[in-house]
Design a protein around this motif. Structure first.
Motif, PDB file in Angstrom:
ATOM      1  N   ARG A 187     -61.429  -2.696 -81.417  1.00 39.27           N
ATOM      2  CA  ARG A 187     -61.673  -2.140 -80.090  1.00 39.27           C
ATOM      3  C   ARG A 187     -63.156  -2.089 -79.739  1.00 39.27           C
ATOM      4  O   ARG A 187     -63.995  -1.967 -80.628  1.00 39.27           O
ATOM      5  CB  ARG A 187     -61.106  -0.719 -80.049  1.00 39.27           C
ATOM      6  CG  ARG A 187     -60.029  -0.620 -78.979  1.00 39.27           C
ATOM      7  CD  ARG A 187     -59.568   0.777 -78.849  1.00 39.27           C
ATOM      8  NE  ARG A 187     -58.552   1.111 -79.839  1.00 39.27           N
ATOM      9  CZ  ARG A 187     -58.204   2.356 -80.119  1.00 39.27           C
ATOM     10  NH1 ARG A 187     -58.808   3.360 -79.523  1.00 39.27           N
ATOM     11  NH2 ARG A 187     -57.253   2.605 -80.990  1.00 39.27           N
ATOM     12  N   HIS A 190     -67.924   2.417 -78.347  1.00 33.77           N
ATOM     13  CA  HIS A 190     -68.414   3.266 -77.260  1.00 33.77           C
ATOM     14  C   HIS A 190     -69.822   2.833 -76.864  1.00 33.77           C
ATOM     15  O   HIS A 190     -70.564   2.289 -77.668  1.00 33.77           O
ATOM     16  CB  HIS A 190     -68.442   4.717 -77.747  1.00 33.77           C
ATOM     17  CG  HIS A 190     -68.629   5.706 -76.650  1.00 33.77           C
ATOM     18  ND1 HIS A 190     -67.734   5.851 -75.619  1.00 33.77           N
ATOM     19  CD2 HIS A 190     -69.618   6.596 -76.416  1.00 33.77           C
ATOM     20  CE1 HIS A 190     -68.160   6.797 -74.809  1.00 33.77           C
ATOM     21  NE2 HIS A 190     -69.304   7.265 -75.259  1.00 33.77           N
ATOM     22  N   LYS A 191     -70.176   3.102 -75.616  1.00 37.32           N
ATOM     23  CA  LYS A 191     -71.532   2.778 -75.156  1.00 37.32           C
ATOM     24  C   LYS A 191     -72.560   3.544 -75.967  1.00 37.32           C
ATOM     25  O   LYS A 191     -72.346   4.701 -76.317  1.00 37.32           O
ATOM     26  CB  LYS A 191     -71.684   3.166 -73.688  1.00 37.32           C
ATOM     27  CG  LYS A 191     -70.830   2.362 -72.752  1.00 37.32           C
ATOM     28  CD  LYS A 191     -70.868   2.955 -71.349  1.00 37.32           C
ATOM     29  CE  LYS A 191     -69.849   2.241 -70.466  1.00 37.32           C
ATOM     30  NZ  LYS A 191     -69.690   2.887 -69.165  1.00 37.32           N
ATOM     31  N   LYS A 192     -73.675   2.897 -76.219  1.00 32.59           N
ATOM     32  CA  LYS A 192     -74.788   3.578 -76.883  1.00 32.59           C
ATOM     33  C   LYS A 192     -75.641   4.273 -75.836  1.00 32.59           C
ATOM     34  O   LYS A 192     -75.877   3.721 -74.750  1.00 32.59           O
ATOM     35  CB  LYS A 192     -75.665   2.560 -77.624  1.00 32.59           C
ATOM     36  CG  LYS A 192     -74.907   1.710 -78.622  1.00 32.59           C
ATOM     37  CD  LYS A 192     -74.889   2.362 -79.978  1.00 32.59           C
ATOM     38  CE  LYS A 192     -74.196   1.503 -81.005  1.00 32.59           C
ATOM     39  NZ  LYS A 192     -72.730   1.419 -80.793  1.00 32.59           N
ATOM     40  N   PHE A 193     -76.112   5.439 -76.189  1.00 29.37           N
ATOM     41  CA  PHE A 193     -76.947   6.187 -75.253  1.00 29.37           C
ATOM     42  C   PHE A 193     -78.149   5.341 -74.805  1.00 29.37           C
ATOM     43  O   PHE A 193     -78.478   5.277 -73.625  1.00 29.37           O
ATOM     44  CB  PHE A 193     -77.433   7.493 -75.893  1.00 29.37           C
ATOM     45  CG  PHE A 193     -78.203   8.355 -74.943  1.00 29.37           C
ATOM     46  CD1 PHE A 193     -77.535   9.171 -74.037  1.00 29.37           C
ATOM     47  CD2 PHE A 193     -79.585   8.345 -74.926  1.00 29.37           C
ATOM     48  CE1 PHE A 193     -78.235   9.950 -73.135  1.00 29.37           C
ATOM     49  CE2 PHE A 193     -80.295   9.133 -74.035  1.00 29.37           C
ATOM     50  CZ  PHE A 193     -79.617   9.941 -73.138  1.00 29.37           C
ATOM     51  N   ALA A 194     -78.768   4.676 -75.768  1.00 32.25           N
ATOM     52  CA  ALA A 194     -79.984   3.909 -75.444  1.00 32.25           C
ATOM     53  C   ALA A 194     -79.682   2.795 -74.439  1.00 32.25           C
ATOM     54  O   ALA A 194     -80.500   2.515 -73.563  1.00 32.25           O
ATOM     55  CB  ALA A 194     -80.590   3.342 -76.724  1.00 32.25           C
ATOM     56  N   VAL A 196     -77.216   2.824 -72.164  1.00 37.87           N
ATOM     57  CA  VAL A 196     -76.943   3.442 -70.864  1.00 37.87           C
ATOM     58  C   VAL A 196     -78.264   3.835 -70.213  1.00 37.87           C
ATOM     59  O   VAL A 196     -78.475   3.634 -69.016  1.00 37.87           O
ATOM     60  CB  VAL A 196     -76.017   4.670 -71.026  1.00 37.87           C
ATOM     61  CG1 VAL A 196     -75.797   5.364 -69.692  1.00 37.87           C
ATOM     62  CG2 VAL A 196     -74.682   4.246 -71.632  1.00 37.87           C
ATOM     63  N   HIS A 197     -79.153   4.341 -71.034  1.00 41.71           N
ATOM     64  CA  HIS A 197     -80.479   4.717 -70.547  1.00 41.71           C
ATOM     65  C   HIS A 197     -81.233   3.500 -70.014  1.00 41.71           C
ATOM     66  O   HIS A 197     -81.834   3.530 -68.937  1.00 41.71           O
ATOM     67  CB  HIS A 197     -81.257   5.390 -71.680  1.00 41.71           C
ATOM     68  CG  HIS A 197     -82.682   5.660 -71.356  1.00 41.71           C
ATOM     69  ND1 HIS A 197     -83.725   5.001 -71.955  1.00 41.71           N
ATOM     70  CD2 HIS A 197     -83.238   6.491 -70.452  1.00 41.71           C
ATOM     71  CE1 HIS A 197     -84.869   5.417 -71.443  1.00 41.71           C
ATOM     72  NE2 HIS A 197     -84.599   6.331 -70.534  1.00 41.71           N
ATOM     73  N   LYS A 200     -79.984   2.507 -66.663  1.00 44.86           N
ATOM     74  CA  LYS A 200     -80.480   3.407 -65.604  1.00 44.86           C
ATOM     75  C   LYS A 200     -81.883   2.978 -65.187  1.00 44.86           C
ATOM     76  O   LYS A 200     -82.217   2.986 -64.002  1.00 44.86           O
ATOM     77  CB  LYS A 200     -80.512   4.855 -66.104  1.00 44.86           C
ATOM     78  CG  LYS A 200     -79.141   5.394 -66.455  1.00 44.86           C
ATOM     79  CD  LYS A 200     -78.909   6.737 -65.803  1.00 44.86           C
ATOM     80  CE  LYS A 200     -77.636   7.370 -66.303  1.00 44.86           C
ATOM     81  NZ  LYS A 200     -76.474   7.057 -65.469  1.00 44.86           N
ATOM     82  N   LYS A 201     -82.702   2.619 -66.174  1.00 46.30           N
ATOM     83  CA  LYS A 201     -84.052   2.169 -65.836  1.00 46.30           C
ATOM     84  C   LYS A 201     -84.001   0.864 -65.037  1.00 46.30           C
ATOM     85  O   LYS A 201     -84.738   0.686 -64.074  1.00 46.30           O
ATOM     86  CB  LYS A 201     -84.881   1.972 -67.114  1.00 46.30           C
ATOM     87  CG  LYS A 201     -85.386   3.288 -67.680  1.00 46.30           C
ATOM     88  CD  LYS A 201     -86.641   3.108 -68.520  1.00 46.30           C
ATOM     89  CE  LYS A 201     -86.414   2.173 -69.682  1.00 46.30           C
ATOM     90  NZ  LYS A 201     -87.426   2.269 -70.728  1.00 46.30           N
ATOM     91  N   ARG A 204     -83.696   0.896 -61.363  1.00 43.62           N
ATOM     92  CA  ARG A 204     -84.886   1.246 -60.574  1.00 43.62           C
ATOM     93  C   ARG A 204     -85.955   0.159 -60.643  1.00 43.62           C
ATOM     94  O   ARG A 204     -87.045   0.333 -60.121  1.00 43.62           O
ATOM     95  CB  ARG A 204     -85.474   2.566 -61.104  1.00 43.62           C
ATOM     96  CG  ARG A 204     -84.609   3.766 -60.807  1.00 43.62           C
ATOM     97  CD  ARG A 204     -85.289   5.051 -61.193  1.00 43.62           C
ATOM     98  NE  ARG A 204     -85.207   5.331 -62.607  1.00 43.62           N
ATOM     99  CZ  ARG A 204     -84.207   5.994 -63.190  1.00 43.62           C
ATOM    100  NH1 ARG A 204     -83.204   6.433 -62.457  1.00 43.62           N
ATOM    101  NH2 ARG A 204     -84.209   6.222 -64.484  1.00 43.62           N
ATOM    102  N   LYS A 254     -36.424  23.865 -68.123  1.00 43.66           N
ATOM    103  CA  LYS A 254     -37.543  24.759 -68.405  1.00 43.66           C
ATOM    104  C   LYS A 254     -37.048  26.122 -68.829  1.00 43.66           C
ATOM    105  O   LYS A 254     -36.105  26.648 -68.258  1.00 43.66           O
ATOM    106  CB  LYS A 254     -38.396  24.929 -67.143  1.00 43.66           C
ATOM    107  CG  LYS A 254     -39.097  23.670 -66.743  1.00 43.66           C
ATOM    108  CD  LYS A 254     -40.330  23.472 -67.586  1.00 43.66           C
ATOM    109  CE  LYS A 254     -40.690  22.015 -67.670  1.00 43.66           C
ATOM    110  NZ  LYS A 254     -41.082  21.641 -69.017  1.00 43.66           N
TER     111      LYS A 254
END
Ligand SMILES: Cc1cc2nc3c(=O)[nH]c(=O)nc-3n(C[C@H](O)[C@H](O)[C@H](O)COP(=O)(O)OP(=O)(O)OC[C@H]3O[C@@H](n4cnc5c(N)ncnc54)[C@H](O)[C@@H]3O)c2cc1C
Ligand SMILES: Cc1cc2nc3c(=O)[nH]c(=O)nc-3n(C[C@H](O)[C@H](O)[C@H](O)COP(=O)(O)OP(=O)(O)OC[C@H]3O[C@@H](n4cnc5c(N)ncnc54)[C@H](O)[C@@H]3O)c2cc1C
Ligand code: SF4
Ligand code: SF4
Lengths: 281, 568
Positions: A187, A190-194, A196-197, A200-201, A204, A254
């Motif tokens: 599978r 998961h995305k790595k924080f770095a 994703v960061h 984001k940069k 811009r 129920k």
């Protein structure tokens, strides 16, 4: 391989099947209103590329063909760790069938030049033909490994296990090759924080963003307009049917204790003249 | 190694406190500033749950046009009641006798999950208007632990790649609005909270009803809480025919098997609620804890070198007024003013941030917390209030008496007790100084032999009542198979604990108080062991709070795993 492998991963943007938004009452999809996502099968392809890069180095290029919103899947692929994205977007591509889609994607791959390995998903959740990958391989005239579950590269040769009826088949070939990855493969991490960061940069930094994600057209890849889109699609859609809905009456019992709920269920089975069949059927 | 990831300000948790902070800071700044927001839910608001009826005083400051400009409130309170419940009857306290702080007319009815998602979008839009102002949201990336540089908070750990620079988010100041998930480590390291926090747990359901009850607010006492146990219900009518039904109950009482979801089911059995639920549909279930210690549980310092505490992490909730949202937001607002000053002076040391504490304590948050400072103590000092007075009051109401008459009767039945009552009342209403309240740290006082003899309403409609396991399904939790967010420190300790509670035919507190059927004890190889079905967990932290042996810790789950509280 000194610099590792140049890889292309084909990713399609598909309607988000977990969301009811954009599903017309007749069951067809209104693509403009629907939420969108990466074709889930393609995540396995991206993961194989990430694993290959981790083991041998190289660069991951993600290619998606679709209207401008498909840019989202490229940005997301960068968050997952891809290096570059290419959006093949052109009005003249509209209404392409698999023949035309495969032709356009083949042209896009040759435009990238010297791709060693192309990874695709097994199929898509919307088109669902599983034809695109093999067709591209034929056009590229490279070896193809379909339904690949695991692979490694030893001494420059790809050793792969593919799923076949009743077992596993082992294959070996040298790049260049096209591999379609089974959804039983590992599978997507998961995305790595770095990462994703970093994305984001990028958002811009217009110049850097344009270096990392390019939008290309038929003219860039040198594909003849008459071989794609409606003109290049021999498929004729005669008629579509809604095959009806599964379902039936579902009754929930129920009560404030499970034992109570079972009593109610048993009571209903007994008292309702129709007996057990209705609940078993 | 990769480059360090650095921001000026990191906000841990996208709750009301930090969202007010970020919005205010973006408003204030006239120079570049870079802000990161970490949130453990996979979308902003995904793990936020509250009542909530709130004084809109901070919302008004931030969004002056909030009533009409699309701010996602769920109505304005038009009628509010304090109600006394027996199993059969429901009586509202006459308006004249209702304490002013329990009159909620004109207050906003909110679900803070939608509210914070909305404010987050506003923050992004405002930041885009200002050069060099960056606010990056990272949902699905919780702060895992605090990273220190000597005694200074340098940032937080956010990933596990093994590359320290890629795994750490460094900041000049890190603001914790995380209700304690990681900030309790900060409080422990600096020994900031001399008097422990007191916790309650709240369980809540949202229903869609055929009729609208928009703007109506009830706060209840009596049924279905057991005598001796502090707790009460809330029933709020929202827009779109939604009805919120919830129970809040103290976690510092003697019953080891509180079963919060069951108590909520019992509240729903009340004929008054049954009437409203006829033909209704359950939309969502969830749970969360409330820090109720108030004034005397506040930490000694609200900021240290490189870090600040806001909202529930700080402990601004005022249980007397049932006011958490507005005070959390005000703490964020004041923190923003402080950070703006510190940013201009480039001084994020403890002294550079020190004005924050004064801003809070000299403002209305400090004043109201001071006024409520003996609320919890009154119940501790005067157990008769919960043991005898409220049950008698509820019983008298149930037998058909008016609230006024029932109140007099319940008070008169025990003249000496009622003197105590007056003194309790004074502590609640109009306190003079009697020294600090002291709270218990642990749960060693819980009673293994506690007997629950509550009377439950009868004649309810089955289809509005759910077994507790069913309710959990409505929290829409999602976890990956690799998830391990609750840590059990020592299995042997659990075995001893199980043996103790087995001996008195009770469940262990983690099993008996869990809000989502996570904990269980089972037989393995001839011994009874503790096990967890983590895939149900709504991350309320109740189990950790009630574990008498401090043997588990609930951490922020990674990858956005957990419940889906959107709309809560
Ligand atoms: C009979 C028929 C008629 C159709 N008519 C139309 C039509 O009129 N108009 C229309 O728009 N579509 C039409 N389609 C859909 C369109 O042909 C397919 O969506 C497209 O060719 C891709 O095929 P697929 O979705 O089946 O992908 P599959 O072959 O199932 O996908 C295999 C893999 O190929 C890659 N891939 C596929 N598509 C893309 C892409 N766009 N970008 C990047 N990678 C990709 C992915 O890695 C994917 O996992 C039709 C399909 C059929 C079967
Ligand atoms: C059942 C219930 C009913 C209530 N009713 C009312 C009411 O009627 N009126 C009222 O005024 N108040 C009410 N409150 C109190 C109010 O909800 C809180 O005081 C308020 O929400 C506190 O805001 P906060 O921003 O401090 O924290 P929270 O709202 O708790 O937000 C904390 C955020 O931080 C995130 N987080 C936690 N740990 C991490 C981490 N390690 N990394 C990243 N993110 C993290 C969480 O996911 C969450 O989004 C109620 C509370 C409950 C539980
Ligand atoms: S987690 Fe705590 S309460 Fe639960 S069994 Fe272990 S020691 Fe007992
Ligand atoms: S396991 Fe603990 S944190 Fe999770 S729902 Fe139960 S009590 Fe809450």
């Amino acid at each position: 391989m000194g610099n590792g492998y140049k890889m292309a991963v084909l990713i399609k943007q598909v309607p988000d099947t977990s969301s009811a938004a954009g599903v017309n009452p007749d069951g067809t999809v209104d693509r403009a209103r629907a939420k969108r996502m990466i074709n889930p099968f393609d995540k396995f392809a991206l993961q194989k590329a990430i694993e290959t890069r981790a083991a041998h180095g190289g660069e991951i290029n993600v290619i998606s063909m679709g209207p401008p919103p498909a840019l989202e899947v490229l940005v997301e692929a960068l968050e997952y760790g891809a290096d570059y994205g290419y959006l093949l977007s052109d009005r003249r591509l509209a209404a392409s069938d698999t023949l035309a889609t495969a032709f356009a994607l083949y042209k896009a791959i040759t435009y990238l030049k010297d791709v060693d390995i192309v990874f695709t998903g097994l199929q898509t959740t919307d088109g669902d033909t599983a034809q695109t990958g093999p067709q591209i391989a034929e056009r590229l005239d490279v070896a193809q490994i379909t339904y690949c579950e695991t692979m490694e590269i030893v001494n420059g040769r790809i050793q792969a296990s593919r799923i076949i009826d009743g077992g596993i088949q082992k294959l070996e070939t040298a790049p260049p090759a096209l591999i379609t990855i089974a959804n039983s493969a590992s599978r997507l991490e998961h995305k790595k924080f770095a990462n994703v960061h970093m994305v984001k940069k990028l958002s811009r930094d217009k110049a850097e963003m344009e270096r990392r994600i390019k939008t290309i057209t038929l003219d860039d890849i040198g594909a003849e307009p008459e071989r794609v889109g409606l003109l290049g699609s021999p498929t004729v859609v005669g008629k579509t049917w809604k095959l009806g809905e599964k379902g039936g009456s579902c009754q929930l019992f129920k009560g404030d204790k499970p034992s109570h709920e079972v009593e109610l269920l048993v009571g209903a089975i007994k008292s309702d003249g129709k007996g057990v069949e209705e609940f078993v059927a | 190694m990769s480059d360090r990831i650095e921001y000026d300000v990191t906000l841990v948790g996208a709750g009301p406190a930090n969202m007010a902070l970020a919005y205010r800071l973006v408003q204030l700044t006239d120079r570049p500033i870079r802000i990161a927001v970490l949130e453990k839910a996979k979308e902003i608001g995904g793990h936020l749950l509250s009542g909530a009826v709130s004084n809109p005083r901070v919302i008004e400051k931030l969004f002056p046009m909030w009533k009409s400009d699309g701010f996602p409130h769920k109505g304005i309170c038009s009628e509010s009641y304090v109600s006394i419940l027996g199993p059969r009857r429901w009586e509202n306290v006459p308006s004249l006798l209702t304490p002013p702080y329990f009159k909620k007319e004109g207050y906003a009815i909110l679900n803070i999950s939608d509210m914070c998602a909305y404010i987050a979008a506003k923050i992004t839009a405002e930041a885009a208007q200002k050069d060099g102002v960056v606010v990056d949201f990272y949902p699905g990336f919780p702060a895992q632990r605090i990273v220190f540089d000597g005694d200074r908070v340098a940032g937080v750990k956010v990933d596990d790649t093994g590359d320290e620079n890629a795994d750490t988010l460094y900041s000049k100041v890190t603001v914790f609005g995380d209700k304690g998930f990681v900030s309790r480590d900060l409080i422990a390291k600096y020994n900031l909270r001399k008097n422990p926090q007191v916790w309650s747990v709240g369980v809540k359901e949202v229903w869609e009803t055929p009729q609208s009850h928009e703007g109506k607010v009830w706060h209840t006492m009596g049924y279905p809480m057991a005598p001796g146990h502090l707790g009460g219900g809330f029933v709020y009518g929202q827009t779109n025919n939604q009805l919120v039904i919830g129970m809040v109950m103290g976690l510092d009482f003697v019953n080891p098997n509180l079963r919060p979801p069951q108590i909520l089911q019992d509240l729903k059995k009340h004929p008054f609620i049954q009437e409203m639920l006829r033909g209704a549909k359950l939309v969502k279930y969830g749970a969360s804890v409330l820090p109720e210690g108030g004034f005397y549980s506040l930490p000694e310092k609200f900021a240290v070198d490189g870090a600040m505490l806001v909202g529930d992490a700080l402990g601004t909730l005022d249980v007397k007024r049932f006011s958490g949202v507005d005070k959390a937001m005000e703490s964020g607002y004041q923190a923003a003013e402080t950070i703006w000053e510190a940013h201009k002076k480039e001084d994020f040391s403890a002294s550079g941030l020190a004005s924050y504490q004064a801003r809070i304590m000299n403002g209305w948050v400090g004043k109201e917390l001071s006024d409520s400072r003996y609320f919890r103590k009154a119940f501790n000092d005067h157990p008769k209030l919960l043991d005898i007075f409220i049950p008698r009051l509820a019983a008298a109401v149930d037998s058909g008496k008016s609230v006024v008459y029932a109140g007099i009767q319940a008070g008169m039945a025990d003249p000496f007790g009622s003197l105590g009552l007056l003194s309790a009342r004074k502590k609640i209403e109009n306190p003079s100084d009697i020294g600090p309240a002291v709270y218990k740290e642990d749960r060693t006082h819980i009673g293994k032999d506690y007997a629950d003899n509550r009377k439950i309403s009868e004649g309810y409609a089955e289809n509005t009542i759910y077994t507790t396991a069913d309710v959990v399904f409505y929290a829409h939790t999602h976890y990956g198979e690799e998830n391990r967010h609750i840590e059990e420190f020592d299995a042997a300790v659990c075995k001893e604990c199980i043996a103790t509670f087995d001996a008195s035919k009770k469940d262990t507190p983690c099993v008996g108080d869990c809000t989502a059927e996570v904990h269980q004890t089972l037989e393995k190889d001839g011994t009874r062991i503790h096990a967890m079905a983590l895939e149900n967990c709504v991350q309320c932290t109740t189990c950790e709070i009630v574990c008498p042996r401090t043997n588990i810790r609930v951490r922020a789950a990674l990858r956005g795993y957990g419940p889906d509280f959107s709309g809560m």
